[in-house]
Design a protein around this motif. Structure first.
Motif, mmCIF file in Angstrom:
data_model
loop_
_atom_site.group_PDB
_atom_site.id
_atom_site.type_symbol
_atom_site.label_atom_id
_atom_site.label_comp_id
_atom_site.label_asym_id
_atom_site.label_seq_id
_atom_site.Cartn_x
_atom_site.Cartn_y
_atom_site.Cartn_z
ATOM 1 N N TRP A 78 0.816 -1.214 0.000
ATOM 2 C CA TRP A 78 0.000 0.000 0.000
ATOM 3 C C TRP A 78 0.848 1.260 0.000
ATOM 4 N N ILE A 79 2.045 1.199 0.566
ATOM 5 C CA ILE A 79 2.895 2.394 0.597
ATOM 6 C C ILE A 79 3.885 2.423 -0.567
ATOM 7 N N PRO A 216 -2.734 9.377 4.079
ATOM 8 C CA PRO A 216 -2.432 10.788 4.344
ATOM 9 C C PRO A 216 -2.882 11.221 5.731
ATOM 10 N N THR A 217 -2.271 12.259 6.234
ATOM 11 C CA THR A 217 -2.753 12.907 7.442
ATOM 12 C C THR A 217 -2.473 14.400 7.321
ATOM 13 N N THR A 218 -3.427 15.213 7.724
ATOM 14 C CA THR A 218 -3.264 16.664 7.651
ATOM 15 C C THR A 218 -2.448 17.138 8.849
ATOM 16 N N VAL A 219 -1.329 17.790 8.582
ATOM 17 C CA VAL A 219 -0.478 18.277 9.670
ATOM 18 C C VAL A 219 -0.627 19.778 9.876
ATOM 19 N N ILE A 276 1.860 9.142 5.847
ATOM 20 C CA ILE A 276 2.245 8.302 6.992
ATOM 21 C C ILE A 276 3.082 7.116 6.536
ATOM 22 N N GLY A 277 2.785 6.605 5.351
ATOM 23 C CA GLY A 277 3.524 5.453 4.857
ATOM 24 C C GLY A 277 4.997 5.703 4.655
ATOM 25 N N ALA A 278 5.387 6.958 4.474
ATOM 26 C CA ALA A 278 6.792 7.296 4.233
ATOM 27 C C ALA A 278 7.515 7.707 5.508
ATOM 28 N N ILE A 279 6.824 7.673 6.643
ATOM 29 C CA ILE A 279 7.416 8.074 7.922
ATOM 30 C C ILE A 279 7.406 6.867 8.850
ATOM 31 N N PRO A 280 8.516 6.144 8.984
ATOM 32 C CA PRO A 280 8.534 4.885 9.734
ATOM 33 C C PRO A 280 7.965 4.982 11.153
ATOM 34 N N SER A 285 3.602 3.500 14.714
ATOM 35 C CA SER A 285 2.726 3.906 15.808
ATOM 36 C C SER A 285 1.254 3.643 15.486
ATOM 37 N N ARG A 286 0.875 3.880 14.235
ATOM 38 C CA ARG A 286 -0.534 3.732 13.861
ATOM 39 C C ARG A 286 -0.877 2.331 13.410
ATOM 40 N N TYR A 287 0.026 1.681 12.668
ATOM 41 C CA TYR A 287 -0.320 0.411 12.049
ATOM 42 C C TYR A 287 0.520 -0.773 12.556
ATOM 43 N N GLY A 288 1.475 -0.496 13.416
ATOM 44 C CA GLY A 288 2.229 -1.570 14.040
ATOM 45 C C GLY A 288 3.323 -2.170 13.192
#
Length: 289
Positions: A78-79, A216-219, A276-280, A285-288
């Motif tokens: 997915w990423i 995605p997440t809005t920062v 989020i997929g590009a930030i380990p 933290s979110r998906y384990g």
């Protein structure tokens, strides 16, 4: 033969593989599909859409009833570059749900029809974990900005897109009811600014999701409300990936809400969206993983 245990073999496999007419034991269609892929060396996408098909082409659900487009995949798929393309395939396969009885949009709303044009509808989907088998996306039917819950609060929108990633824009229509007014029973008839911001926040994030990154997440986001927005009227909105701030990690997404009767801009949003997929650290933290 072209079947195993009474289960039809995928046509592409049947044409290339000599399968005995009988086989001991029962075998499911899913097992047979996977066997077909192994025999032919197809990727999952090639198996579903055809070896020569473009990966962004819409599919016909009725034409492929035995396919398993919602099967889970590892998070790393997915990423990857394939994530957005397969996510679009899921959205296209889901299609446009029938108009629900609680909808704020009138039947055959001309402004809603105009917003869609020839584009595909994008119904909100979010990532779900399927045990130890991986992740898939499922439609969201209840939430702050989705479904009957949102409509009761006086808010409903429909988003549209053109398949593929060359054009990095999304489009849509939104309608607010009296419950979204600052005072539903008062003199002032304008829509609360928070409802307008919710629309543009949602729309810019979904633009990123369908075009550049599925997680995605809005920062950060800034909004401008330029004109009064009235209830019980259909408005349009447009969003665009304006800039890739950090490669595959951070994007600038612009959104605006428009009065389709005169083309004037009613509100704008300037959002910074992180992948989020590009930030380990964030991903784990979110998906384990």
């Amino acid at each position: 033969g072209d079947s195993v245990g009474g289960v039809p073999l995928h046509p592409q496999a049947a044409a290339m593989v000599d399968v005995p007419d009988t086989m001991e034991g029962e075998i499911t269609q899913e097992q047979m599909d996977k066997l077909s892929m192994q025999l032919l060396g197809f990727t999952a996408h090639e198996f579903i859409f055809g070896r020569n098909a473009k990966k962004s082409e819409p599919i016909s659900v009725s034409a492929t009833p035995k396919l398993h487009i919602n099967d889970p995949f590892p998070l790393k798929m997915w990423i990857s570059d394939m994530g957005v393309k397969h996510f679009q395939d899921i959205i296209l396969a889901y299609g446009a749900p029938e108009r629900p009885p609680w909808s704020l949009f009138p039947v055959n709303d001309p402004m809603l029809i105009k917003a869609q044009g020839s584009r595909a509808q994008f119904h909100k989907h979010l990532l779900h974990k399927v045990g130890d088998r991986g992740f898939t996306f499922k439609p969201t039917t209840r939430g702050w900005t989705v479904g009957e819950m949102a409509a009761r609060s006086g808010f409903e929108y429909r988003a549209f897109f053109e398949p593929g990633t060359v054009q990095r824009k999304t489009f849509g229509a939104v309608r607010f009811a009296d419950n979204a007014r600052a005072d539903a029973d008062g003199y002032d008839d304008y829509i609360h600014g928070g409802a307008i911001q919710s629309l543009l926040d949602e729309a810019t994030a979904e633009c990123a999701m369908i075009k550049v990154c599925v997680l995605p997440t809005t920062v950060e986001a800034s909004f401008k409300i330029l004109k009064k927005v009235l209830p019980n009227k259909t408005f349009h909105f447009e969003c665009e990936i304006a800039e890739e701030i950090v490669k595959n990690t951070k994007f600038k997404v612009l959104g605006k809400m428009i009065d389709p009767e005169n083309g004037s801009t009613l509100a704008t949003c300037n959002a910074t969206i992180a992948n989020i997929g590009a930030i380990p650290e964030a991903r784990k933290s979110r998906y384990g993983e």
